[in-house]
Enzyme design. Structure first.
Site, short mmCIF file in Angstrom:
data_model
loop_
_atom_site.label_atom_id
_atom_site.label_comp_id
_atom_site.label_asym_id
_atom_site.label_seq_id
_atom_site.Cartn_x
_atom_site.Cartn_y
_atom_site.Cartn_z
N GLY A 44 0.78 -1.24 0.00
CA GLY A 44 0.00 0.00 0.00
C GLY A 44 0.81 1.28 0.00
O GLY A 44 0.34 2.32 -0.45
N GLU A 99 3.38 4.11 6.01
CA GLU A 99 2.23 3.21 5.81
C GLU A 99 1.11 3.99 5.16
O GLU A 99 0.95 5.20 5.40
CB GLU A 99 1.83 2.66 7.20
CG GLU A 99 0.55 1.90 7.31
CD GLU A 99 0.54 0.54 6.61
OE1 GLU A 99 0.83 0.52 5.39
OE2 GLU A 99 0.20 -0.45 7.26
N ASP A 100 0.32 3.31 4.38
CA ASP A 100 -0.78 3.98 3.68
C ASP A 100 -1.92 4.39 4.61
O ASP A 100 -2.37 5.52 4.61
CB ASP A 100 -1.31 3.09 2.53
CG ASP A 100 -1.68 1.66 2.98
OD1 ASP A 100 -1.49 1.33 4.17
OD2 ASP A 100 -2.16 0.89 2.13
N ASP A 103 -5.95 1.51 10.60
CA ASP A 103 -7.36 1.25 10.88
C ASP A 103 -7.48 0.83 12.35
O ASP A 103 -7.52 1.68 13.24
CB ASP A 103 -7.81 0.16 9.90
CG ASP A 103 -9.29 -0.14 9.96
OD1 ASP A 103 -10.07 0.80 10.13
OD2 ASP A 103 -9.68 -1.31 9.81
N LYS A 131 -7.67 6.25 10.26
CA LYS A 131 -9.09 6.02 10.59
C LYS A 131 -9.17 5.86 12.12
O LYS A 131 -9.37 4.76 12.65
CB LYS A 131 -9.59 4.76 9.89
CG LYS A 131 -9.72 4.92 8.39
CD LYS A 131 -10.76 3.99 7.78
CE LYS A 131 -10.17 2.67 7.36
NZ LYS A 131 -11.12 1.81 6.63
N PHE A 152 -14.48 2.45 3.54
CA PHE A 152 -13.38 1.70 2.95
C PHE A 152 -12.83 2.49 1.78
O PHE A 152 -13.54 2.82 0.84
CB PHE A 152 -13.86 0.30 2.50
CG PHE A 152 -12.68 -0.59 2.25
CD1 PHE A 152 -12.03 -1.22 3.31
CD2 PHE A 152 -12.18 -0.75 0.97
CE1 PHE A 152 -10.91 -2.02 3.09
CE2 PHE A 152 -11.06 -1.54 0.74
CZ PHE A 152 -10.43 -2.17 1.80
N ASP A 159 -5.86 -0.54 -1.84
CA ASP A 159 -6.55 -1.46 -2.75
C ASP A 159 -7.81 -2.06 -2.13
O ASP A 159 -8.00 -2.04 -0.92
CB ASP A 159 -5.63 -2.63 -3.10
CG ASP A 159 -5.49 -3.62 -1.93
OD1 ASP A 159 -5.12 -3.18 -0.83
OD2 ASP A 159 -5.79 -4.82 -2.13
N ARG A 165 -5.39 0.44 -6.88
CA ARG A 165 -4.20 1.06 -6.29
C ARG A 165 -3.69 2.25 -7.10
O ARG A 165 -3.07 3.15 -6.56
CB ARG A 165 -3.05 0.04 -6.21
CG ARG A 165 -3.22 -1.04 -5.16
CD ARG A 165 -1.88 -1.72 -4.94
NE ARG A 165 -1.99 -3.02 -4.31
CZ ARG A 165 -2.10 -3.21 -2.98
NH1 ARG A 165 -2.12 -2.19 -2.16
NH2 ARG A 165 -2.19 -4.43 -2.48
#
Ligand code: IMP
Ligand code: MG
Length: 176
Positions: A44, A99-100, A103, A131, A152, A159, A165
């Site tokens: 990601g 990091e993308d 969560d 998030k 989401f 992705d 992506r």
């Protein structure tokens, strides 16, 4: 062909670029005089890291890890495994994990703990999207691009089943 189409743009490409530049400025300021390892979490991170790395104004090296977590659907379980380890020697180095999205926080909390085995001088965490409302574990994030309550998200590296992506912005994937 993917069955669902991302509809709503959540973060426009230009907005991302502006914010990435600001994050790069903060990192360059905080780590001035050092040469950090930018440690991307595959897959990601690939677009975020390449944009961020080109905006950072201090010397930096790049490496990658890959994690797999055994979750159900789109929720992680906290049982994480590193399927690709860092290749650079991290001992005594400042490390910036890139990091993308975070969560529940379970993957990054595990990674941060696991990276201590490599005896880095310091570990900072840089995520593009937080998030925060979904966090299940306390996790200190040093650099956060955007806070998004829920949904989401896909695009800009993120992705859904490996699709989307390559989209330039971040979109919410509607499943209904
Ligand atoms: P966590 O352990 O629950 O924080 O999971 C984080 C990982 O789950 C991220 O690195 C992503 O790979 C994936 N993930 C979580 N939310 C999303 C999302 O909205 N879109 C795409 N991937 C996501
Ligand atoms: Mg990820």
């Amino acid at each position: 062909m993917p069955q669902q189409q991302p509809t709503e743009v959540v973060i426009a490409p230009e907005t991302i670029q502006r914010r990435v530049k600001e994050l790069a400025r903060e990192i360059s300021r905080d780590l001035a005089g050092q040469e950090p390892v930018l440690l991307g979490v595959l897959k990601g991170c690939f677009i975020f890291l390449s944009d961020l790395a080109r905006q950072i104004t201090i010397p930096a090296q790049v490496d990658f890890v890959r994690l797999s977590s055994y979750g159900h659907g789109d929720t992680s379980s906290g049982r994480v495994e590193m399927t690709k380890a860092p290749e650079l020697n991290l001992s005594g180095r400042p490390v910036v994990v890139v990091e993308d999205i975070v969560d529940t926080g379970l993957s990054l909390a595990w990674l941060k703990e696991h990276l201590l085995h490599y005896q880095p001088a310091d570990i900072k965490i840089c995520v593009l999207v937080d998030k925060a409302e979904r966090r299940q574990i306390e996790l200190n994030l040093d650099y956060v691009g955007f806070k998004v309550p829920k949904g989401f998200l896909v695009g800009y590296g993120l992705d859904f089943n490996e699709s989307y992506r390559c989209l330039p912005g971040i979109y919410e994937l509607r499943t209904h």
